[in-house]
Design a protein around this motif. Structure first.
Motif, PDB file in Angstrom:
ATOM      1  N   MET A 150       0.845  -1.201   0.000  1.00  0.00           N
ATOM      2  CA  MET A 150       0.000   0.000   0.000  1.00  0.00           C
ATOM      3  C   MET A 150       0.879   1.249   0.000  1.00  0.00           C
ATOM      4  N   GLU A 151       0.575   2.171  -0.869  1.00  0.00           N
ATOM      5  CA  GLU A 151       1.303   3.428  -0.916  1.00  0.00           C
ATOM      6  C   GLU A 151       0.709   4.419   0.084  1.00  0.00           C
ATOM      7  N   LEU A 152       1.569   5.249   0.657  1.00  0.00           N
ATOM      8  CA  LEU A 152       1.091   6.243   1.606  1.00  0.00           C
ATOM      9  C   LEU A 152       0.127   7.225   0.952  1.00  0.00           C
ATOM     10  N   SER A 153       0.382   7.578  -0.298  1.00  0.00           N
ATOM     11  CA  SER A 153      -0.513   8.514  -0.985  1.00  0.00           C
ATOM     12  C   SER A 153      -1.910   7.930  -1.127  1.00  0.00           C
ATOM     13  N   ALA A 154      -1.987   6.609  -1.377  1.00  0.00           N
ATOM     14  CA  ALA A 154      -3.297   5.965  -1.482  1.00  0.00           C
ATOM     15  C   ALA A 154      -4.003   5.956  -0.136  1.00  0.00           C
ATOM     16  N   LEU A 155      -3.239   5.767   0.937  1.00  0.00           N
ATOM     17  CA  LEU A 155      -3.835   5.782   2.273  1.00  0.00           C
ATOM     18  C   LEU A 155      -4.339   7.173   2.636  1.00  0.00           C
ATOM     19  N   ARG A 156      -3.609   8.202   2.214  1.00  0.00           N
ATOM     20  CA  ARG A 156      -4.074   9.576   2.471  1.00  0.00           C
ATOM     21  C   ARG A 156      -5.391   9.838   1.748  1.00  0.00           C
ATOM     22  N   ILE A 157      -5.497   9.348   0.538  1.00  0.00           N
ATOM     23  CA  ILE A 157      -6.750   9.503  -0.219  1.00  0.00           C
ATOM     24  C   ILE A 157      -7.874   8.736   0.466  1.00  0.00           C
ATOM     25  N   PHE A 158      -7.601   7.497   0.852  1.00  0.00           N
ATOM     26  CA  PHE A 158      -8.615   6.688   1.545  1.00  0.00           C
ATOM     27  C   PHE A 158      -9.086   7.378   2.820  1.00  0.00           C
ATOM     28  N   LYS A 159      -8.154   7.908   3.603  1.00  0.00           N
ATOM     29  CA  LYS A 159      -8.507   8.570   4.857  1.00  0.00           C
ATOM     30  C   LYS A 159      -9.388   9.793   4.597  1.00  0.00           C
ATOM     31  N   ALA A 160      -9.049  10.571   3.579  1.00  0.00           N
ATOM     32  CA  ALA A 160      -9.839  11.760   3.263  1.00  0.00           C
ATOM     33  C   ALA A 160     -11.249  11.383   2.832  1.00  0.00           C
ATOM     34  N   VAL A 161     -11.371  10.344   2.010  1.00  0.00           N
ATOM     35  CA  VAL A 161     -12.699   9.898   1.564  1.00  0.00           C
ATOM     36  C   VAL A 161     -13.510   9.384   2.749  1.00  0.00           C
ATOM     37  N   ALA A 162     -12.859   8.639   3.647  1.00  0.00           N
ATOM     38  CA  ALA A 162     -13.559   8.107   4.819  1.00  0.00           C
ATOM     39  C   ALA A 162     -14.064   9.239   5.704  1.00  0.00           C
ATOM     40  N   GLU A 163     -13.274  10.275   5.872  1.00  0.00           N
ATOM     41  CA  GLU A 163     -13.658  11.390   6.742  1.00  0.00           C
ATOM     42  C   GLU A 163     -14.697  12.294   6.095  1.00  0.00           C
ATOM     43  N   GLU A 164     -14.630  12.438   4.780  1.00  0.00           N
ATOM     44  CA  GLU A 164     -15.579  13.316   4.078  1.00  0.00           C
ATOM     45  C   GLU A 164     -16.837  12.577   3.654  1.00  0.00           C
ATOM     46  N   GLY A 165     -16.747  11.256   3.466  1.00  0.00           N
ATOM     47  CA  GLY A 165     -17.902  10.496   3.006  1.00  0.00           C
ATOM     48  C   GLY A 165     -18.264  10.776   1.563  1.00  0.00           C
ATOM     49  N   SER A 166     -17.323  11.347   0.821  1.00  0.00           N
ATOM     50  CA  SER A 166     -17.608  11.763  -0.550  1.00  0.00           C
ATOM     51  C   SER A 166     -16.304  11.895  -1.319  1.00  0.00           C
ATOM     52  N   VAL A 167     -16.274  11.333  -2.524  1.00  0.00           N
ATOM     53  CA  VAL A 167     -15.101  11.483  -3.381  1.00  0.00           C
ATOM     54  C   VAL A 167     -14.930  12.947  -3.786  1.00  0.00           C
ATOM     55  N   THR A 168     -16.032  13.616  -4.093  1.00  0.00           N
ATOM     56  CA  THR A 168     -15.972  15.016  -4.524  1.00  0.00           C
ATOM     57  C   THR A 168     -15.358  15.897  -3.443  1.00  0.00           C
ATOM     58  N   GLN A 169     -15.842  15.741  -2.217  1.00  0.00           N
ATOM     59  CA  GLN A 169     -15.322  16.574  -1.125  1.00  0.00           C
ATOM     60  C   GLN A 169     -13.884  16.208  -0.784  1.00  0.00           C
ATOM     61  N   ALA A 170     -13.547  14.908  -0.855  1.00  0.00           N
ATOM     62  CA  ALA A 170     -12.180  14.493  -0.591  1.00  0.00           C
ATOM     63  C   ALA A 170     -11.230  15.064  -1.646  1.00  0.00           C
ATOM     64  N   ALA A 171     -11.663  15.057  -2.909  1.00  0.00           N
ATOM     65  CA  ALA A 171     -10.837  15.600  -3.987  1.00  0.00           C
ATOM     66  C   ALA A 171     -10.580  17.092  -3.778  1.00  0.00           C
ATOM     67  N   ALA A 172     -11.610  17.822  -3.370  1.00  0.00           N
ATOM     68  CA  ALA A 172     -11.444  19.252  -3.114  1.00  0.00           C
ATOM     69  C   ALA A 172     -10.488  19.483  -1.950  1.00  0.00           C
ATOM     70  N   ARG A 173     -10.608  18.672  -0.907  1.00  0.00           N
ATOM     71  CA  ARG A 173      -9.731  18.814   0.263  1.00  0.00           C
ATOM     72  C   ARG A 173      -8.280  18.520  -0.085  1.00  0.00           C
ATOM     73  N   LEU A 174      -8.056  17.534  -0.970  1.00  0.00           N
ATOM     74  CA  LEU A 174      -6.700  17.125  -1.322  1.00  0.00           C
ATOM     75  C   LEU A 174      -6.146  17.877  -2.529  1.00  0.00           C
ATOM     76  N   HIS A 175      -6.988  18.730  -3.119  1.00  0.00           N
ATOM     77  CA  HIS A 175      -6.599  19.487  -4.312  1.00  0.00           C
ATOM     78  C   HIS A 175      -6.229  18.536  -5.455  1.00  0.00           C
ATOM     79  N   ARG A 176      -7.048  17.524  -5.629  1.00  0.00           N
ATOM     80  CA  ARG A 176      -6.891  16.567  -6.720  1.00  0.00           C
ATOM     81  C   ARG A 176      -8.161  16.565  -7.568  1.00  0.00           C
ATOM     82  N   VAL A 177      -8.043  16.051  -8.784  1.00  0.00           N
ATOM     83  CA  VAL A 177      -9.237  15.907  -9.618  1.00  0.00           C
ATOM     84  C   VAL A 177     -10.011  14.697  -9.130  1.00  0.00           C
ATOM     85  N   GLN A 178     -11.310  14.731  -9.279  1.00  0.00           N
ATOM     86  CA  GLN A 178     -12.178  13.688  -8.753  1.00  0.00           C
ATOM     87  C   GLN A 178     -11.866  12.329  -9.361  1.00  0.00           C
TER      88      GLN A 178
END
Length: 285
Positions: free
Chosen positions: A1-29
């Motif tokens: 598992m890559e750390l970057s993937a875990l950061r994305i997973f954590k953001a999605v888990a906390e936001e409950g939304s890919v869209t909101q996680a993408a905005a928080r991480l400054h990534r495209v959805q």
């Protein structure tokens, strides 16, 4: 598992939304969705249930999330240790009892932000037991709680000494013991509050049973209900100093063994290198 993937997973888990996680991480959805799918494929389990646009974490996802925070913090600690970087920066999650947050922290937090503008500080309030549990489970970096704290996994330092006082309606007579207010309801915070245990212990030691116990979520609600004559409450004197309560409540001094309590700053002893937390703790010395 890559750390970057875990950061994305954590953001999605906390936001409950890919869209909101993408905005928080400054990534495209699409990138967030793709990395999440790759992580699930690599693990061979579904980490989320899809419900429309919302993502509901699965039991497997919850288990991974419990490890993710620790792994990411260890990675950050390792990087800081290798680089010798002791500059406070990044996220600092602080917990505090609600009365402490209201009476003690405004000036502390303002001074800390001025000294360390690169730290993203968040504050969560709750009863002592809840905050201790959050620190133990890596959901908070440190917390201000009421002594005694008996968990050996936690480092702790005293930061404030509070005098707890009994509050009654303004027309209530003198109080020399629980028997003088035994017919009143106890107005308290929810279970897990150390001040509530103090008040209940005061009654129990005197062999007095209150008429009932009413729980509230905020100290403002408790003070308002005391003023309305609905019952009695226990509160740090410091909270009352900052509010104009003359003519609405009466303050009664308690015996020192019940009145005096230390507020402790606690954190996990196994998280040794955390410059932002260390800087926050240093502000109390």
């Amino acid at each position: 598992m890559e750390l970057s993937a875990l950061r994305i997973f954590k953001a999605v888990a906390e936001e409950g939304s890919v869209t909101q996680a993408a905005a928080r991480l400054h990534r495209v959805q699409s990138n967030v969705s793709a990395r999440l799918a790759q992580l699930e494929e690599g693990l061979g389990v579904a980490l989320f249930h899809r419900s429309g646009r919302r993502l509901l974490i699965t039991a497997e996802g919850e288990r991974l999330l419990a490890y993710t925070g620790r792994l990411l913090r260890l990675a950050d600690e390792a990087q800081a240790a290798v680089r010798g970087d002791q500059r406070p920066a990044g996220q600092l999650r602080i917990g505090a009892m609600e009365t402490t947050a209201a009476a003690r922290l405004p000036q502390v937090l303002a001074a800390f932000h001025k000294r360390h503008p690169d730290v993203e500080l968040t504050l969560e309030t709750g009863p002592t037991d809840q905050l201790v549990h959050a620190v133990l489970n890596h959901k908070l970096d440190a917390a201000l709680v009421a002594a005694p704290v008996t968990r050996p996994e936690l480092e702790q330092v005293p930061v404030f000494e509070e005098e707890l006082v009994l509050l009654t309606g303004d027309r209530h007579g003198p109080v020399s013991g629980p028997e003088d207010v035994g017919r009143k309801a106890l107005l308290v915070f929810r279970s897990g509050c150390a001040y509530r245990r103090k008040l209940e212990g005061w009654f129990a030691e005197a062999g007095v049973t209150p008429s009932r116990v009413s729980e509230f979520g905020t100290f403002e609600a408790i003070i308002g209900c005391v003023a309305a004559g609905m019952g009695v409450a226990l509160m740090p004197r410091e909270v009352l100093k900052q509010r104009k309560l003359a003519g609405t409540i009466r303050v009664h001094t308690l015996p020192p063994e019940f009145a005096m309590v230390q507020t402790m700053l606690v954190w996990r002893e196994d998280v040794v290198l955390h410059p932002a937390r260390q800087a926050f703790a240093a502000g109390f010395s």
